[in-house]
Design an enzyme around this catalytic site. Sequence first.
Site, PDB file in Angstrom:
ATOM      1  N   HIS A 211       0.838  -1.206   0.000  1.00 32.19           N
ATOM      2  CA  HIS A 211       0.000   0.000   0.000  1.00 32.19           C
ATOM      3  C   HIS A 211       0.870   1.251   0.000  1.00 32.19           C
ATOM      4  O   HIS A 211       1.845   1.332   0.740  1.00 32.19           O
ATOM      5  CB  HIS A 211      -0.875   0.042   1.253  1.00 32.19           C
ATOM      6  CG  HIS A 211      -2.077  -0.838   1.207  1.00 32.19           C
ATOM      7  ND1 HIS A 211      -2.030  -2.173   1.524  1.00 32.19           N
ATOM      8  CD2 HIS A 211      -3.375  -0.563   0.891  1.00 32.19           C
ATOM      9  CE1 HIS A 211      -3.253  -2.690   1.420  1.00 32.19           C
ATOM     10  NE2 HIS A 211      -4.077  -1.740   1.035  1.00 32.19           N
TER      11      HIS A 211
ATOM     12  N   ASN B  51       8.259  -4.402   4.006  1.00 33.51           N
ATOM     13  CA  ASN B  51       6.843  -4.056   4.012  1.00 33.51           C
ATOM     14  C   ASN B  51       6.182  -4.450   5.322  1.00 33.51           C
ATOM     15  O   ASN B  51       5.337  -3.725   5.842  1.00 33.51           O
ATOM     16  CB  ASN B  51       6.128  -4.732   2.835  1.00 33.51           C
ATOM     17  CG  ASN B  51       4.671  -4.326   2.731  1.00 33.51           C
ATOM     18  OD1 ASN B  51       4.324  -3.164   2.913  1.00 33.51           O
ATOM     19  ND2 ASN B  51       3.803  -5.294   2.452  1.00 33.51           N
TER      20      ASN B  51
END
Length: 249
Positions: A168, A200
């Site tokens: 994201h 991440n």
Amino acid sequence: PRGTFAAAHRLWCGEEKDRMPRWHLPSALAGGAVGGTVCYLVRTSSGQGQGLGQGQSTRSTQTARRQAHRRRDDESMPVTGARSPSALEKLEAFGLPTGERMTRMDGFVSCVDGRTRTPKWVHERLTKDSVRGEGSRGKTQWEEESGAPAHLRARLSHYRYSGYDRGHMAPAMNHKGSQEAMSDTFTLANCAPQVGEGFNRDWWARLEWFVRGLALRKEHAAVHVVTGPLYLPTRQGAGERWRASHDFL
């Protein structure tokens, strides 16, 4: 680019004048790229306003919701400087080349680069209401941007078995104010390949947590965040020339 950011900023800020550029937080991305996050803090004195994460739509599905937003995405970028409308019409008779596409949601705006099929930048506005709520990741699923031409959009299959996470840019947890707002973040127009373990799910997650904390501070009415991948060169080969070499999905 300053002009591009200013255009996105005007979409939401209106006449808000009491804003302070305070944070620039780069972190390493896959393949030597860098993900940068810039936060603009808005003082409480400028008024609370409504969080962009609070979607007013009652549409039942992510797809229907996104299609409604895409109706604005095909609008041409403003062009200035032409001496006469007729001259501009002749130049645009067969369209103009473009490699960018704007995707607008209630909580963020994404500028997708058709060359990389990833966002150049994503601009979101966080408030205390947008980062707290009933939104659940368990009720979402990733979707492709079906409104973009097939050869210019990322596919779910590109990430499958690639070794990279769907990362994201505007984090899902930043938009918990409603289920619709959180679901909007699960579009590949808001996604870039990221190394999962150690990045991440680790350092990038810590950065996201830190930024959310800024929105919860009582002195901040809102926090504006711009995030995107940077494809930076590294020294390679004989003579250690600067070269840009990155994986593309």
